[in-house]
Design a protein around this motif. Structure first.
Motif: not given
Length: 188
Positions: A100-109
């Motif tokens: 788990c992580r607390d951030t969704i990034t542009a690469e995860d789109s």
């Protein structure tokens, strides 16, 4: 190891294995560098009694809250009772190590990202209802705080003056997956 199960949480599972419910979130991002889920976020869920059809909508939980567990020295982040049930139900937030992580990034789109684990005892989380409290950063560096990702069913839209482009989060979807956890980090 993460596996997707079609069984409900109260179906028979081996007692020796700890199974957590992990929230996975997916969104289409336009000029968004990141969506952050702060630790003090008030999560909104619909929950169901694990032993009956009784349910409750719009239940708010926070990883920073601490609730005493009846008949135990343990603690949870949330505790409640359904009206027709004598047993207390609890939820403990669990940051599943290396997952788990607390951030969704542009690469995860467009990809599902594991955000948070939940150790549910006596209840099932059936739906996530995004509300406010999220932090969004554009690719141009503009930061919006206390963003409500559930206000508009079509998505979240802004304009970044720094990069002179529209910014959006669309097609926000989620799913819950069970996870056999070996590396656990409980928030309580």
């Amino acid at each position: 190891t993460t596996e997707i199960y079609t069984l409900s949480l109260h179906d028979a599972l081996p007692i020796c294995e700890m199974v957590l419910l992990v929230l996975y979130v997916k969104a289409e991002l336009e000029n968004v560098a990141s969506i952050t889920f702060p630790n003090n976020l008030q999560w909104c869920f619909d929950v169901k009694d694990a032993q009956s059809d009784e349910s409750k909508e719009g239940v708010f939980l926070c990883a920073e809250d601490v609730a005493e567990v009846d008949g135990s020295k343990g603690q949870a982040n949330f505790a409640m009772r359904f009206p027709d049930c004598k047993k207390q139900c609890t939820v403990t937030f669990d940051e599943v190590k290396k997952l788990c992580r607390d951030t969704i990034t542009a690469e995860d789109s467009g990809e599902f990202v594991p955000i948070m684990g939940f150790d549910c005892r006596g209840l099932e989380i059936t739906k996530w209802q995004p509300t406010d409290g999220y932090v969004v950063k554009s690719t141009g560096g503009t930061v919006w705080e206390d963003v409500d990702l559930g206000a508009d069913p079509d998505g979240w839209y802004e304009y970044c003056e720094k990069c002179g482009e529209s910014v959006s989060i669309q097609e926000l979807t989620f799913e819950f997956r069970t996870h056999k956890a070996k590396d656990r980090k409980s928030v309580v």
